[in-house]
Design an enzyme around this catalytic site. Structure first.
Site, short mmCIF file in Angstrom:
data_model
loop_
_atom_site.label_atom_id
_atom_site.label_comp_id
_atom_site.label_asym_id
_atom_site.label_seq_id
_atom_site.Cartn_x
_atom_site.Cartn_y
_atom_site.Cartn_z
N CYS A 1 -27.13 13.12 26.63
CA CYS A 1 -26.72 13.86 25.42
C CYS A 1 -26.36 12.92 24.28
CB CYS A 1 -25.49 14.73 25.70
SG CYS A 1 -25.45 15.53 27.30
N ASP A 2 -25.66 11.83 24.58
CA ASP A 2 -25.02 11.05 23.52
C ASP A 2 -25.56 9.62 23.35
OD1 ASP A 2 -23.33 13.21 23.09
OD2 ASP A 2 -21.90 12.51 24.59
N CYS B 1 -22.03 11.95 29.30
CA CYS B 1 -23.45 12.31 29.35
C CYS B 1 -24.29 11.38 28.48
CB CYS B 1 -23.62 13.76 28.90
SG CYS B 1 -25.33 14.29 28.88
#
Ligand code: NAP
Length: 314
Positions: free
Chosen positions: A139-140, A136
């Protein structure tokens, strides 16, 4: 949680499930949407969706699905989040859904459980998951500011997320097993024109290297040979998807890849159970299609339930 026999339970809170929820709650069907996580599905992790009609500037995936959730709840849909489905059985036409938190009974069911990213299955992948290996970028991605990251895969997800990662990383290396991308043309153009994206063609990942966190990858040609090591701080995997159909294996017919087989009304092999969106065999995996299928499955499920209850329009 809702008691008694419901009209329809929707399983899955992505665009297909939420749209089914909008239609069923507007039709005043006694419906509940159950979701193993929070509502939103995979598009909620998409930084920007550019091809959903009505948003000429694009819209964040999270905002789009959150609007769908609010719309469904405005019509009275009950959303039961963080409650995974374990199995469904059919007893004389009543569907019994075994959930982590108790049981639901309904006349109709719509499965809209979507799919999840597939792992690569190479040494180091599991060891460094969350320590440089990610599924992701939204997200990261920010963890890799000014670093070098690899994106594995050549589809729309790989291309979109590689472009997104250029906001943080100084260099993004796409590793693709063929000599051309599968992604749509506009994304290909952007990827290939981007000064901070390099593509390693005809390469697969043999191993993720690191000590504590990811430090590099061993690449090779798809048939072996041509081995090389590249230094990266992170690796994002977009090599396809696995359908979320494990709880349904014993209930409905699945295709060879585990996706749900339906007829043209989106009915599965079991009367009263419908499937919509990415989880369906042969689906076109686009938000706009999932939304259309959610509406269609809802209308088919409504007709089915009305017919059983004798409340169908004549
Ligand atoms: P995908 O289209 O299945 O692409 C997976 C990519 O990974 C392919 O390029 C494939 O290579 C490669 N691959 C598969 N197994 C591999 C392995 N073991 N090692 C190395 N590479 C491997 O998956 P996706 O990109 O996640 O997209 C899923 C669906 O959602 C698609 O239908 C896509 O169009 C849709 N989607 C649409 C959008 C959009 O419209 N904006 C955004 C995201 C996703 P090959 O090309 O050689 O098969």
């Amino acid at each position: 949680m809702a008691e008694g026999i419901l009209d329809v339970v929707i399983v899955g809170g992505g665009p297909a499930g939420l749209t089914a929820g909008i239609y069923l709650s507007r039709a005043r069907m006694k419906s509940v949407l159950v979701e193993k996580q929070g509502p939103g599905g995979s598009p909620a992790l998409s930084e920007r969706i550019e091809n959903y009609p009505g948003f000429p500037e694009g819209i964040s995936g999270f905002e789009l699905v959150d609007r769908m959730r609010r719309q469904a709840e405005n019509f009275g849909l009950e959303i039961n989040a963080y409650n995974p489905l374990n199995s469904i059985k059919d007893e004389d036409g009543v569907k019994i859904l075994e959930m982590d938190e108790g049981e639901l009974r309904a006349l109709g069911v719509i499965i809209a459980t979507g799919m999840r990213p597939a792992p690569l299955g190479v040494p180091g992948e599991e060891e460094f998951l969350g320590k440089g290996v990610s599924f992701c970028a939204t997200c990261d991605g920010a963890f890799f500011k000014d670093g070098t990251v690899a994106v594995i895969g050549g589809g729309n997800s790989a291309a979109e997320e590689a472009l997104f990662l250029t906001r943080f990383a100084k260099k993004v290396i796409i590793v693709h097993r063929r000599d051309r991308l599968r992604a749509g043309k506009i994304l290909q153009e952007r990827v290939l024109a981007h000064p901070n994206i390099e593509v390693k063609w005809n390469k697969v990942v043999k191993e993720v290297l690191g000590k504590g966190t990811v430090s590099g990858l061993v690449l090779a040609g798809p048939e072996g040979g041509g081995e090389e090591e590249i230094k990266v701080d992170g690796v994002f995997l977009y090599v396809g998807n696995i359908p979320n159909t494990e709880p349904l294996k014993e209930t409905v017919e699945l295709d060879g890849n585990g996706f749900i087989v339906t007829d043209s009304d989106l009915k599965t092999s079991v009367d009263g159970i419908y499937a919509a969106g990415d989880v369906r065999s042969g689906a076109i995996r686009q938000v706009v299609v999932a939304v259309g299928e959610g509406a269609r499955a809802a209308m088919a499920a409504q007709a089915y339930v009305d017919n059983i209850k004798g409340t169908a329009y004549i």
